[in-house]
Each structure stands twice: as C-alpha cells, then as structure tokens.
Design a protein around this motif. Structure first.
Motif, PDB file in Angstrom:
ATOM      1  N   GLY A  36       0.813  -1.208   0.000  1.00 39.48           N
ATOM      2  CA  GLY A  36       0.000   0.000   0.000  1.00 39.48           C
ATOM      3  C   GLY A  36       0.848   1.261   0.000  1.00 39.48           C
ATOM      4  O   GLY A  36       0.543   2.232  -0.709  1.00 39.48           O
ATOM      5  N   GLN A  37       1.923   1.243   0.784  1.00 41.90           N
ATOM      6  CA  GLN A  37       2.798   2.413   0.839  1.00 41.90           C
ATOM      7  C   GLN A  37       3.637   2.562  -0.430  1.00 41.90           C
ATOM      8  O   GLN A  37       3.911   3.672  -0.892  1.00 41.90           O
ATOM      9  CB  GLN A  37       3.705   2.311   2.065  1.00 41.90           C
ATOM     10  N   TRP A  38       4.053   1.433  -0.982  1.00 42.70           N
ATOM     11  CA  TRP A  38       4.861   1.445  -2.196  1.00 42.70           C
ATOM     12  C   TRP A  38       4.073   2.054  -3.357  1.00 42.70           C
ATOM     13  O   TRP A  38       4.579   2.893  -4.118  1.00 42.70           O
ATOM     14  CB  TRP A  38       5.301   0.017  -2.510  1.00 42.70           C
ATOM     15  N   ILE A  39       2.819   1.647  -3.501  1.00 42.25           N
ATOM     16  CA  ILE A  39       1.978   2.175  -4.572  1.00 42.25           C
ATOM     17  C   ILE A  39       1.786   3.678  -4.421  1.00 42.25           C
ATOM     18  O   ILE A  39       1.692   4.418  -5.407  1.00 42.25           O
ATOM     19  CB  ILE A  39       0.616   1.450  -4.578  1.00 42.25           C
ATOM     20  N   ASN A  40       1.758   4.156  -3.180  1.00 41.98           N
ATOM     21  CA  ASN A  40       1.535   5.579  -2.928  1.00 41.98           C
ATOM     22  C   ASN A  40       2.826   6.382  -2.830  1.00 41.98           C
ATOM     23  O   ASN A  40       2.818   7.515  -2.347  1.00 41.98           O
ATOM     24  CB  ASN A  40       0.718   5.760  -1.647  1.00 41.98           C
ATOM     25  N   SER A  43       9.142   5.005  -0.476  1.00 43.92           N
ATOM     26  CA  SER A  43      10.231   4.131  -0.901  1.00 43.92           C
ATOM     27  C   SER A  43      10.428   2.950   0.036  1.00 43.92           C
ATOM     28  O   SER A  43      10.867   1.876  -0.384  1.00 43.92           O
ATOM     29  CB  SER A  43      11.537   4.933  -1.002  1.00 43.92           C
ATOM     30  N   TRP A  44      10.090   3.128   1.336  1.00 43.17           N
ATOM     31  CA  TRP A  44      10.304   2.033   2.280  1.00 43.17           C
ATOM     32  C   TRP A  44       9.302   0.903   2.079  1.00 43.17           C
ATOM     33  O   TRP A  44       9.490  -0.191   2.610  1.00 43.17           O
ATOM     34  CB  TRP A  44      10.227   2.540   3.716  1.00 43.17           C
ATOM     35  N   GLY A  45       8.235   1.166   1.308  1.00 40.18           N
ATOM     36  CA  GLY A  45       7.237   0.130   1.085  1.00 40.18           C
ATOM     37  C   GLY A  45       7.810  -1.091   0.398  1.00 40.18           C
ATOM     38  O   GLY A  45       7.415  -2.225   0.697  1.00 40.18           O
ATOM     39  N   MET A  46       8.746  -0.871  -0.536  1.00 40.33           N
ATOM     40  CA  MET A  46       9.345  -1.991  -1.248  1.00 40.33           C
ATOM     41  C   MET A  46      10.089  -2.919  -0.293  1.00 40.33           C
ATOM     42  O   MET A  46       9.979  -4.144  -0.389  1.00 40.33           O
ATOM     43  CB  MET A  46      10.305  -1.473  -2.321  1.00 40.33           C
ATOM     44  N   TYR A  47      10.817  -2.333   0.665  1.00 45.32           N
ATOM     45  CA  TYR A  47      11.565  -3.152   1.618  1.00 45.32           C
ATOM     46  C   TYR A  47      10.628  -3.886   2.563  1.00 45.32           C
ATOM     47  O   TYR A  47      10.911  -5.011   2.985  1.00 45.32           O
ATOM     48  CB  TYR A  47      12.538  -2.255   2.396  1.00 45.32           C
TER      49      TYR A  47
END
Length: 293
Positions: A36-40, A43-47
């Motif tokens: 959810g954070q990655w789509i928005n 950058s930390w969402g990917m990790y």
C-alpha cells in the motif's frame, strides 16, 4: 520413508499449540502494508514487501516441513486422509467461485453492459459510443469520452494457443506420473513430474512474453477499459495460480526424491494434482472466452 503401520497410528491426530498461523499473518501484514505504501510513493514500502515475503515464506517452509514430518512418522490416520480430501475439495470449490466471479464480470460486460450503453436511451449521453465488444471489431476500442487510450486486442494465435498446448500436455504428463506412482515405478514418476514442472515454467515465460507484447505493441493496459481490466485480471490471476501449482508440484517432486509417498498413501501428490488439473480446466474456459470470443 513411508508412514508407520496403522497399528501405531492415532485414531485422529490433534496437533499441539502452534505459533505458525500468527507468524504467517504477521509476514502477510507487512506485505500488505508495504504494498500500500509502495503504490503511494513511499520508498520504504518496497523493503517492507520484500522482508514480509521472506519472513512469510520462511514460516511456511518450517510449517510444511513439520506437517511432512508428522505424516511420514505415521501420525496421520485414515480419518486425517479423509479430512485432507474434503479440505482440498472445498478449497478448489472456493477457487471455482473466485474465477466464476471474474468470468461473470466478463460475460456481464459483454452481453449486458455494452449493449445497454449503446441503446437508444443512452444515445444522448454518448452519441458516438459504439456498442461493439472489442474482441469482435478491431478499431472500436477507443473511448468516446477520450479517457481510454486506443488499444488492440490479443488474439488467440499464437502465444495463447501455445500455452494451451503446454498446459494440456502438462496434464497428460502429470496423469502418467500418477499412474506410475500407483504402480510403484518411482523413477518414472519423478521423470514425468519434472516434465510437468518444466512445462509449467515454460507457460509462465510465454505468458510474460505475451504481456510484454500486449503492453508495448498493442497498448493494452489494465486501464484499457473493461476489456483491459478483465483480460489482465483473468489471465493474471490464472498465471499466479499456475505459479502456485508449479511450486506445489516442485515440492512434491522433491519429496518423491526423498522417498516419500507409497502406492497406497500419497494424498500430498493427489492434492497437488487436483489443483493442477483445476488450473488446466480454468485455462480452457479462459482461452475460449477471452481470446476467441
């Protein structure tokens, strides 16, 4: 090797307390949170996604290894075998309902929504709308309102037809492996299981090539109207199921190498085979309804 005799097998095996469900849910939590954070744009969402996936897979590996150990030590009686068969049957039924929803969405859009938008009542709303399903008429895929870029549809020739041949062949090789296992021919079983796994891997590579062609050359995207969304949802989720089924067959093959399963007791093999044949049947429906009609 094989399970212990039925004389030492409990009537019904009840596992002890386990932390695996909570741990696996924790891993999935970080996968969903990170996605959810990655789509928005975070950058930390990917990790978070990567760490959650690694943690989740590690938990599943330990959990399945423990279950295999319980089976091979003779803890699973005939009652457990029956419960496993019912569980797998209901799981596949839930998958039938899952794909049934997407097939129904495709049918409803094609047979009802598009014709109704083109009737006389909507002529004032969309005077330039062409009520023709994209797969029937090339060139009628542009949006009258200009919100969908023009695109081309994916035909049945040749990549989808090649993938159909690959999946049908894999169903044959898997059936041969099953009969070989029932006959006690472990070497033949392993050989045809590796063939089935390889065919599943090739299918995924062909579908990946098809997606690259559709996106780059046909301008077909998930945002390409109802056709693009239903196309990618159906083929994408089916590809994911092929990936999961291929992993199931791969692990079953590893267990065959380790000497697991006997001619009478091999539901782990049969459960994976049921799932793979279900994936084959879904693809046949998808091949006809999405690529030909």
């Amino acid at each position: 090797m094989s399970a212990a005799s039925h004389g030492t097998t409990p009537y019904y095996f009840v596992p002890g307390l386990s932390s695996y469900p909570v741990l696996s849910a924790t891993g999935l939590f970080f996968v969903i949170l990170g996605a959810g954070q990655w789509i928005n744009g975070a950058s930390w969402g990917m990790y978070s996604v990567l760490c959650g996936l690694v943690f989740w897979l590690a938990v599943l590996f330990a959990w399945f290894r423990e279950a295999v150990g319980e089976s091979e030590s003779g803890q699973y009686s005939r009652k457990i075998d029956i419960s496993f068969r019912w569980s797998m049957s209901w799981f596949i039924f839930s998958e039938v309902m899952f794909f049934g929803a997407f097939f129904s969405a495709l049918w409803w859009a094609r047979a009802h929504s598009v014709p109704q938008l083109g009737n006389i009542e909507n002529a004032l709303l969309w005077p330039d709308f062409s009520a023709v399903w994209p797969s029937n008429q090339v060139g009628a895929t542009a949006s009258p309102a200009g919100i969908v870029e023009p695109f081309q549809t994916v035909g049945a020739l040749w990549l989808p037809t090649i993938n159909t041949a690959l999946l049908l062949t894999s169903g044959v090789t898997l059936t041969i492996a099953h009969h070989a296992l029932q006959a006690g021919n472990r070497g033949k079983t392993i050989m045809f299981m590796w063939m089935t796994v390889l065919l599943g891997i090739v299918f995924l590579f062909v579908q990946g090539f098809e997606y690259a062609h559709a996106y780059a050359d046909l301008n077909l995207k998930l945002s390409s109207g109802v056709y693009g969304s239903t196309f990618y949802m159906l083929t994408g989720f089916h590809g994911f199921h092929v990936f999961v089924g291929m992993l199931m067959l791969l692990f079953i093959t590893f267990r065959l190498h380790a000497g697991h399963f006997t001619t009478e007791r091999h539901f782990g093999f049969e459960g994976a085979a049921w799932y793979w044949h279900f994936v084959d049947v879904v693809w046949l429906g998808l091949y006809i309804l999405v690529y030909w009609m």
